[in-house]
Design a protein around this motif. Structure first.
Motif, PDB file in Angstrom:
ATOM      1  N   SER A  99     -21.685   3.310 110.977  1.00 36.96           N
ATOM      2  CA  SER A  99     -21.397   2.918 112.352  1.00 36.96           C
ATOM      3  C   SER A  99     -20.255   1.911 112.416  1.00 36.96           C
ATOM      4  O   SER A  99     -19.368   2.007 113.272  1.00 36.96           O
ATOM      5  CB  SER A  99     -22.660   2.338 112.991  1.00 36.96           C
ATOM      6  N   LEU A 100     -20.246   0.951 111.514  1.00 40.41           N
ATOM      7  CA  LEU A 100     -19.158  -0.027 111.478  1.00 40.41           C
ATOM      8  C   LEU A 100     -17.838   0.610 111.048  1.00 40.41           C
ATOM      9  O   LEU A 100     -16.773   0.271 111.571  1.00 40.41           O
ATOM     10  CB  LEU A 100     -19.519  -1.185 110.554  1.00 40.41           C
ATOM     11  N   ALA A 101     -17.895   1.547 110.096  1.00 35.71           N
ATOM     12  CA  ALA A 101     -16.676   2.256 109.677  1.00 35.71           C
ATOM     13  C   ALA A 101     -16.090   3.036 110.848  1.00 35.71           C
ATOM     14  O   ALA A 101     -14.873   3.097 111.022  1.00 35.71           O
ATOM     15  CB  ALA A 101     -16.974   3.182 108.505  1.00 35.71           C
ATOM     16  N   LYS A 102     -16.971   3.624 111.651  1.00 40.25           N
ATOM     17  CA  LYS A 102     -16.520   4.369 112.838  1.00 40.25           C
ATOM     18  C   LYS A 102     -15.715   3.463 113.769  1.00 40.25           C
ATOM     19  O   LYS A 102     -14.710   3.888 114.338  1.00 40.25           O
ATOM     20  CB  LYS A 102     -17.706   4.973 113.574  1.00 40.25           C
ATOM     21  N   GLU A 103     -16.134   2.219 113.925  1.00 42.26           N
ATOM     22  CA  GLU A 103     -15.391   1.293 114.783  1.00 42.26           C
ATOM     23  C   GLU A 103     -13.986   1.056 114.243  1.00 42.26           C
ATOM     24  O   GLU A 103     -13.043   0.894 115.013  1.00 42.26           O
ATOM     25  CB  GLU A 103     -16.138  -0.039 114.925  1.00 42.26           C
ATOM     26  N   LEU A 104     -13.865   1.040 112.925  1.00 45.30           N
ATOM     27  CA  LEU A 104     -12.537   0.835 112.330  1.00 45.30           C
ATOM     28  C   LEU A 104     -11.623   2.018 112.621  1.00 45.30           C
ATOM     29  O   LEU A 104     -10.484   1.848 113.047  1.00 45.30           O
ATOM     30  CB  LEU A 104     -12.648   0.617 110.821  1.00 45.30           C
ATOM     31  N   PHE A 105     -12.113   3.256 112.371  1.00 49.47           N
ATOM     32  CA  PHE A 105     -11.206   4.397 112.504  1.00 49.47           C
ATOM     33  C   PHE A 105     -11.144   4.975 113.905  1.00 49.47           C
ATOM     34  O   PHE A 105     -10.167   5.614 114.263  1.00 49.47           O
ATOM     35  CB  PHE A 105     -11.514   5.492 111.470  1.00 49.47           C
ATOM     36  N   TYR A 106     -12.163   4.760 114.728  1.00 50.97           N
ATOM     37  CA  TYR A 106     -12.154   5.351 116.067  1.00 50.97           C
ATOM     38  C   TYR A 106     -11.706   4.334 117.122  1.00 50.97           C
ATOM     39  O   TYR A 106     -10.773   4.583 117.862  1.00 50.97           O
ATOM     40  CB  TYR A 106     -13.535   5.910 116.416  1.00 50.97           C
ATOM     41  N   ALA A 107     -12.371   3.204 117.183  1.00 47.98           N
ATOM     42  CA  ALA A 107     -11.986   2.186 118.156  1.00 47.98           C
ATOM     43  C   ALA A 107     -10.735   1.436 117.700  1.00 47.98           C
ATOM     44  O   ALA A 107     -10.057   0.801 118.501  1.00 47.98           O
ATOM     45  CB  ALA A 107     -13.131   1.211 118.381  1.00 47.98           C
ATOM     46  N   LYS A 108     -10.449   1.512 116.384  1.00 43.85           N
ATOM     47  CA  LYS A 108      -9.288   0.839 115.791  1.00 43.85           C
ATOM     48  C   LYS A 108      -9.322  -0.656 116.077  1.00 43.85           C
ATOM     49  O   LYS A 108      -8.308  -1.282 116.375  1.00 43.85           O
ATOM     50  CB  LYS A 108      -7.974   1.446 116.283  1.00 43.85           C
ATOM     51  N   THR A 109     -10.546  -1.215 115.977  1.00 42.91           N
ATOM     52  CA  THR A 109     -10.688  -2.658 116.149  1.00 42.91           C
ATOM     53  C   THR A 109     -11.557  -3.231 115.043  1.00 42.91           C
ATOM     54  O   THR A 109     -12.397  -2.540 114.470  1.00 42.91           O
ATOM     55  CB  THR A 109     -11.336  -3.026 117.504  1.00 42.91           C
ATOM     56  N   LEU A 110     -11.338  -4.509 114.784  1.00 36.41           N
ATOM     57  CA  LEU A 110     -12.151  -5.271 113.851  1.00 36.41           C
ATOM     58  C   LEU A 110     -12.488  -6.590 114.538  1.00 36.41           C
ATOM     59  O   LEU A 110     -11.585  -7.386 114.808  1.00 36.41           O
ATOM     60  CB  LEU A 110     -11.393  -5.518 112.546  1.00 36.41           C
ATOM     61  N   ASN A 111     -13.742  -6.736 114.901  1.00 30.82           N
ATOM     62  CA  ASN A 111     -14.190  -7.947 115.602  1.00 30.82           C
ATOM     63  C   ASN A 111     -13.361  -8.216 116.853  1.00 30.82           C
ATOM     64  O   ASN A 111     -12.975  -9.346 117.135  1.00 30.82           O
ATOM     65  CB  ASN A 111     -14.158  -9.154 114.667  1.00 30.82           C
ATOM     66  N   THR A 143     -18.479  13.173 114.882  1.00 28.63           N
ATOM     67  CA  THR A 143     -17.863  13.771 116.068  1.00 28.63           C
ATOM     68  C   THR A 143     -16.566  13.100 116.472  1.00 28.63           C
ATOM     69  O   THR A 143     -15.938  13.518 117.434  1.00 28.63           O
ATOM     70  CB  THR A 143     -18.844  13.744 117.260  1.00 28.63           C
ATOM     71  N   ARG A 144     -16.179  12.083 115.745  1.00 28.47           N
ATOM     72  CA  ARG A 144     -14.963  11.353 116.099  1.00 28.47           C
ATOM     73  C   ARG A 144     -13.851  11.514 115.066  1.00 28.47           C
ATOM     74  O   ARG A 144     -12.933  10.698 115.006  1.00 28.47           O
ATOM     75  CB  ARG A 144     -15.295   9.889 116.324  1.00 28.47           C
ATOM     76  N   CYS A 145     -13.962  12.551 114.265  1.00 27.12           N
ATOM     77  CA  CYS A 145     -12.889  12.840 113.317  1.00 27.12           C
ATOM     78  C   CYS A 145     -12.801  14.356 113.117  1.00 27.12           C
ATOM     79  O   CYS A 145     -13.729  15.093 113.428  1.00 27.12           O
ATOM     80  CB  CYS A 145     -13.087  12.104 111.993  1.00 27.12           C
ATOM     81  N   HIS A 146     -11.661  14.770 112.618  1.00 24.66           N
ATOM     82  CA  HIS A 146     -11.431  16.188 112.348  1.00 24.66           C
ATOM     83  C   HIS A 146     -12.183  16.550 111.058  1.00 24.66           C
ATOM     84  O   HIS A 146     -11.956  15.933 110.024  1.00 24.66           O
ATOM     85  CB  HIS A 146      -9.935  16.451 112.206  1.00 24.66           C
TER      86      HIS A 146
END
Length: 186
Positions: A99-111, A143-146
């Motif tokens: 879930s945290l990795a998803k935030e990095l690659f999908y939301a493109k945010t860190l904290n 569902t958020r990556c190819h």
């Protein structure tokens, strides 16, 4: 061709996940695609991470805590040129880490801080049927990556093995018993 899909994803900044059996070449494909387009890459075994690896370390900021990136997180936050971050063994990582990795690659945010657009993400995993310890890749992640599914045919494997200098006895064995390429019975 998987290589073309990966290169296209990297050039268009679309996260991808390679799914395939152990030994099919997921890691090598990610490395080669980055090299072909002149992009440095870093591989990280997501299965060995805990949430702190993907959020940073907590630090006292007076009336609240701030999370400070370290290691590869610090490097990607400072990136100025295209760089590929590859998370491997995604399906064996805990759901909290996925879930945290998803935030990095999908939301493109860190904290709450934006990750530079030059940072690209690629992932790899085995499937749950490969007997490689995969429990699942959580749906919000997958569902958020190819998704690029890799398969191998005995003829393709034999051609590769012959060119790679594998022992003739092994190539002959697989040619005569192609099911042996896909059976894993320790």
């Amino acid at each position: 061709d998987a290589m073309e899909y990966i290169k296209d994803c990297l050039e268009r900044n679309i996260p991808y996940i390679l799914v395939g059996p152990p030994g099919i070449g997921k890691t090598a494909l990610g490395e080669q695609a980055a090299k072909l387009i002149g992009m440095p890459d870093e591989a990280h075994q997501l299965s060995g991470y805990n949430p702190t690896h993907l959020t940073g370390l907590g630090a006292d900021a007076g009336d609240h805590a701030e999370f400070k990136p370290f290691g590869f997180l610090w490097r990607i936050m400072k990136a100025t040129t295209p760089t590929l971050i590859r998370f491997e063994d995604v399906g064996t990582a805990p759901a909290s880490v996925q879930s945290l990795a998803k935030e990095l690659f999908y939301a493109k945010t860190l904290n709450g801080v934006r990750i530079p657009d030059c940072v690209r993400f690629g992932m790899s995993t085995n499937s749950t049927t490969d007997r490689a310890g995969v429990t699942q890749v959580i749906t919000p992640f997958s569902t958020r990556c190819h998704i690029i599914r890799l398969t191998s045919r005995p003829d393709d494997w034999c051609n590769w093995a012959d060119k790679a200098g594998m022992p003739n006895e092994l190539v002959s064995y697989i040619s005569g018993f192609p099911k042996a390429l896909f059976e894993f019975n320790p």
